[in-house]
Motif scaffolding. Structure first.
Motif, PDB file in Angstrom:
ATOM      1  N   TYR A  23      37.372  -0.561   3.025  1.00 40.84           N
ATOM      2  CA  TYR A  23      36.639  -0.542   1.754  1.00 40.84           C
ATOM      3  C   TYR A  23      37.104   0.620   0.888  1.00 40.84           C
ATOM      4  CZ  TYR A  23      32.663  -0.638  -1.467  1.00 40.84           C
ATOM      5  OH  TYR A  23      31.866  -0.698  -2.598  1.00 40.84           O
ATOM      6  N   ASP A  78      30.313 -16.644  -9.906  1.00 43.71           N
ATOM      7  CA  ASP A  78      30.104 -16.165  -8.528  1.00 43.71           C
ATOM      8  C   ASP A  78      30.562 -17.282  -7.595  1.00 43.71           C
ATOM      9  OD1 ASP A  78      29.022 -14.909  -6.089  1.00 43.71           O
ATOM     10  OD2 ASP A  78      27.856 -13.667  -7.466  1.00 43.71           O
ATOM     11  N   SER A  94      34.792   0.361  -8.930  1.00 43.75           N
ATOM     12  CA  SER A  94      35.262   1.105  -7.779  1.00 43.75           C
ATOM     13  C   SER A  94      34.005   1.543  -7.016  1.00 43.75           C
ATOM     14  CB  SER A  94      36.131   2.283  -8.231  1.00 43.75           C
ATOM     15  OG  SER A  94      36.531   3.068  -7.128  1.00 43.75           O
ATOM     16  N   LYS A  98      38.871   0.578  -2.847  1.00 47.59           N
ATOM     17  CA  LYS A  98      38.211   1.154  -4.030  1.00 47.59           C
ATOM     18  C   LYS A  98      39.025   2.313  -4.635  1.00 47.59           C
ATOM     19  CE  LYS A  98      34.761  -1.673  -4.264  1.00 47.59           C
ATOM     20  NZ  LYS A  98      34.610  -2.569  -5.424  1.00 47.59           N
ATOM     21  N   LEU A 155      33.499 -19.309  -9.428  1.00 51.26           N
ATOM     22  CA  LEU A 155      34.865 -18.754  -9.363  1.00 51.26           C
ATOM     23  C   LEU A 155      34.983 -17.870  -8.132  1.00 51.26           C
ATOM     24  CD1 LEU A 155      37.706 -18.137 -10.665  1.00 51.26           C
ATOM     25  CD2 LEU A 155      36.625 -16.076 -11.603  1.00 51.26           C
ATOM     26  N   ASP A 156      35.916 -18.243  -7.247  1.00 45.03           N
ATOM     27  CA  ASP A 156      36.321 -17.334  -6.173  1.00 45.03           C
ATOM     28  C   ASP A 156      37.348 -16.403  -6.802  1.00 45.03           C
ATOM     29  OD1 ASP A 156      37.644 -16.019  -4.112  1.00 45.03           O
ATOM     30  OD2 ASP A 156      37.473 -17.720  -2.732  1.00 45.03           O
ATOM     31  N   VAL A 157      37.024 -15.122  -6.897  1.00 45.54           N
ATOM     32  CA  VAL A 157      37.883 -14.197  -7.649  1.00 45.54           C
ATOM     33  C   VAL A 157      39.237 -13.940  -6.992  1.00 45.54           C
ATOM     34  CG1 VAL A 157      36.000 -13.044  -8.876  1.00 45.54           C
ATOM     35  CG2 VAL A 157      36.728 -12.177  -6.624  1.00 45.54           C
ATOM     36  N   THR A 196      21.469  -3.040  -2.722  1.00 43.40           N
ATOM     37  CA  THR A 196      21.730  -4.459  -3.014  1.00 43.40           C
ATOM     38  C   THR A 196      22.080  -5.145  -1.697  1.00 43.40           C
ATOM     39  OG1 THR A 196      24.131  -4.271  -3.278  1.00 43.40           O
ATOM     40  CG2 THR A 196      22.795  -3.820  -5.255  1.00 43.40           C
ATOM     41  N   THR A 224      32.354  -7.367 -11.175  1.00 44.08           N
ATOM     42  CA  THR A 224      31.563  -6.758 -10.091  1.00 44.08           C
ATOM     43  C   THR A 224      31.758  -7.461  -8.750  1.00 44.08           C
ATOM     44  OG1 THR A 224      29.446  -7.978 -10.027  1.00 44.08           O
ATOM     45  CG2 THR A 224      29.755  -6.410 -11.845  1.00 44.08           C
ATOM     46  N   ILE A 268      24.852  -5.982  -0.649  1.00 41.27           N
ATOM     47  CA  ILE A 268      26.169  -5.616  -0.109  1.00 41.27           C
ATOM     48  C   ILE A 268      26.051  -4.724   1.127  1.00 41.27           C
ATOM     49  CG2 ILE A 268      26.773  -3.478  -1.384  1.00 41.27           C
ATOM     50  CD1 ILE A 268      29.488  -4.984  -2.076  1.00 41.27           C
ATOM     51  N   GLY A 295      25.085 -11.272  -7.806  1.00 37.03           N
ATOM     52  CA  GLY A 295      24.820 -10.121  -6.937  1.00 37.03           C
ATOM     53  C   GLY A 295      23.931  -9.109  -7.639  1.00 37.03           C
ATOM     54  N   GLY A 296      23.650  -8.021  -6.947  1.00 36.57           N
ATOM     55  CA  GLY A 296      22.697  -7.039  -7.469  1.00 36.57           C
ATOM     56  C   GLY A 296      23.136  -6.419  -8.783  1.00 36.57           C
ATOM     57  N   ILE A 297      24.327  -5.798  -8.783  1.00 37.28           N
ATOM     58  CA  ILE A 297      24.807  -5.111  -9.994  1.00 37.28           C
ATOM     59  C   ILE A 297      25.213  -6.129 -11.057  1.00 37.28           C
ATOM     60  CG2 ILE A 297      26.667  -3.642 -10.871  1.00 37.28           C
ATOM     61  CD1 ILE A 297      26.510  -2.130  -8.122  1.00 37.28           C
ATOM     62  N   PRO A 344      29.903   3.546  -8.413  1.00 41.00           N
ATOM     63  CA  PRO A 344      28.514   3.732  -7.997  1.00 41.00           C
ATOM     64  C   PRO A 344      28.439   4.443  -6.653  1.00 41.00           C
ATOM     65  CG  PRO A 344      28.969   1.419  -8.548  1.00 41.00           C
ATOM     66  CD  PRO A 344      30.281   2.121  -8.395  1.00 41.00           C
ATOM     67  N   GLY A 345      27.374   5.195  -6.487  1.00 44.19           N
ATOM     68  CA  GLY A 345      27.017   5.711  -5.170  1.00 44.19           C
ATOM     69  C   GLY A 345      26.254   4.615  -4.457  1.00 44.19           C
ATOM     70  N   ILE A 370      23.690   1.984  -3.982  1.00 40.02           N
ATOM     71  CA  ILE A 370      22.773   1.183  -4.791  1.00 40.02           C
ATOM     72  C   ILE A 370      22.186   0.137  -3.832  1.00 40.02           C
ATOM     73  CG2 ILE A 370      22.549  -0.229  -6.875  1.00 40.02           C
ATOM     74  CD1 ILE A 370      23.802   2.550  -7.459  1.00 40.02           C
TER      75      ILE A 370
END
Ligand SMILES: NC(=O)c1ccc[n+]([C@@H]2O[C@H](COP(=O)([O-])OP(=O)(O)OC[C@H]3O[C@@H](n4cnc5c(N)ncnc54)[C@H](O)[C@@H]3O)[C@@H](O)[C@H]2O)c1
Length: 245
Positions: free
Chosen positions: A144, A37, A130, A148, A53-55, A179, A81, A181, A16-18, A174-175, A177
């Motif tokens: 969401y 991922d 978060s 968080k 990996l499915d978290v 990506t 992340t 998401i 992902g982005g981050i 993060p504010g 970002i």
């Protein structure tokens, strides 16, 4: 010598982005990087190892931890992340949708900490994700935001319980970002130009700017920092600006 030289670092959601920005930065700082991922494989730093990996899968976490122990003897850094977003008014959110977001964002963070802490030596660092929406409420983010806020609480408890083992646990909030998401249909009617005008620094953040904070929290530069959060939001949560005529 890089700032993570000699460290073994795991980055979940690493496609992902981050996550990707973090994995690449950590590789440049000489860490041995393992990326996970959902996809079977993906573009990761040339020196990194990729695993699926499915978290949300506890057995998967246990197998990964066993694998890290067998291959590297330990894990020094986790940057977790992997996560999903959902934007929907509370009254339009089904119980299943709400539970899915808690499962992917909160329960998975619990599973992550529970799986990796036993293979972390003193000096280990866990970084959770978060959000500014885990600090402030926002319309449309019942599921969401709840997930968080919970990640922040979980991070503090983990920091207290793991301090004796010399493991630090912190979270990044993060504010906005840019990506994937926020690329889903949930956010299709968001007026990003108007949103951006509410950000004191006047722009959305970049994944690299979050990765820089992950590096700080992963490295010895933050050796006395645990149980806290770093907000990376361009000033959004600092307070309200008085409108002027
Ligand atoms: N982008 C933002 O504006 C923003 C703001 C605040 C917080 N965050 C948080 O930062 C983290 C990373 O977000 P991002 O912007 O890089 O999003 P992204 O969508 O680019 O990356 C998230 C990654 O997580 C993976 N993922 C999702 N569910 C998974 C699962 N069950 N198992 C394994 N992997 C899974 C996805 O495949 C994806 O690669 C998330 O936890 C997100 O909530 C992002």
């Amino acid at each position: 010598m890089g700032r993570l030289s000699g460290r073994v670092a795991l980055v979940t959601g690493g496609l992902g982005g981050i996550g990707s920005a973090t994995a690449h930065l950590f590789a440049r700082e000489d860490a041995t990087v393992v990326v996970t991922d959902l996809a079977a494989h993906g573009p990761v730093p040339p020196s990194a190892t990729y695993r699926t990996l499915d978290v949300t899968d506890d057995a998967g976490w246990q197998a990964l931890a066993e694998n890290l122990r067998a291959e590297h003897g330990r894990l020094d850094v986790l940057v977790h992340t992997a996560g999903i977003a959902m934007s929907r008014p509370l009254l339009d959110t089904s119980p299943e949708e709400f539970r899915r977001v808690q499962e992917t964002n909160t329960t998975a963070t619990f599973l992550a900490i529970r799986a990796v802490a036993p293979i972390m030596p003193p000096g280990g660092s866990i970084v959770t994700l978060s959000s500014v929406n885990g600090v402030l409420g926002a319309t449309g983010l019942a599921a969401y935001g709840a997930s968080k806020f919970a990640v922040r609480g979980l991070t503090k408890v983990a920091a207290l319980e793991l301090a004796e083992a010399g493991i630090r646990v912190n979270t990044i909030c993060p504010g906005s970002i840019a990506t994937e998401i926020t690329a889903s249909s949930d956010f299709a009617d968001t007026d990003w130009a108007a949103y951006t005008r509410t950000i004191p620094l006047g722009r959305r953040g970049t994944p690299a700017e979050v990765a820089d904070v992950a590096l700080y929290l992963a490295s010895d530069a933050s050796a006395y920092v645990t149980g806290t959060e770093i907000v990376v939001d361009g000033g959004v949560s600092a307070g309200r600006r008085f409108p002027r005529r």
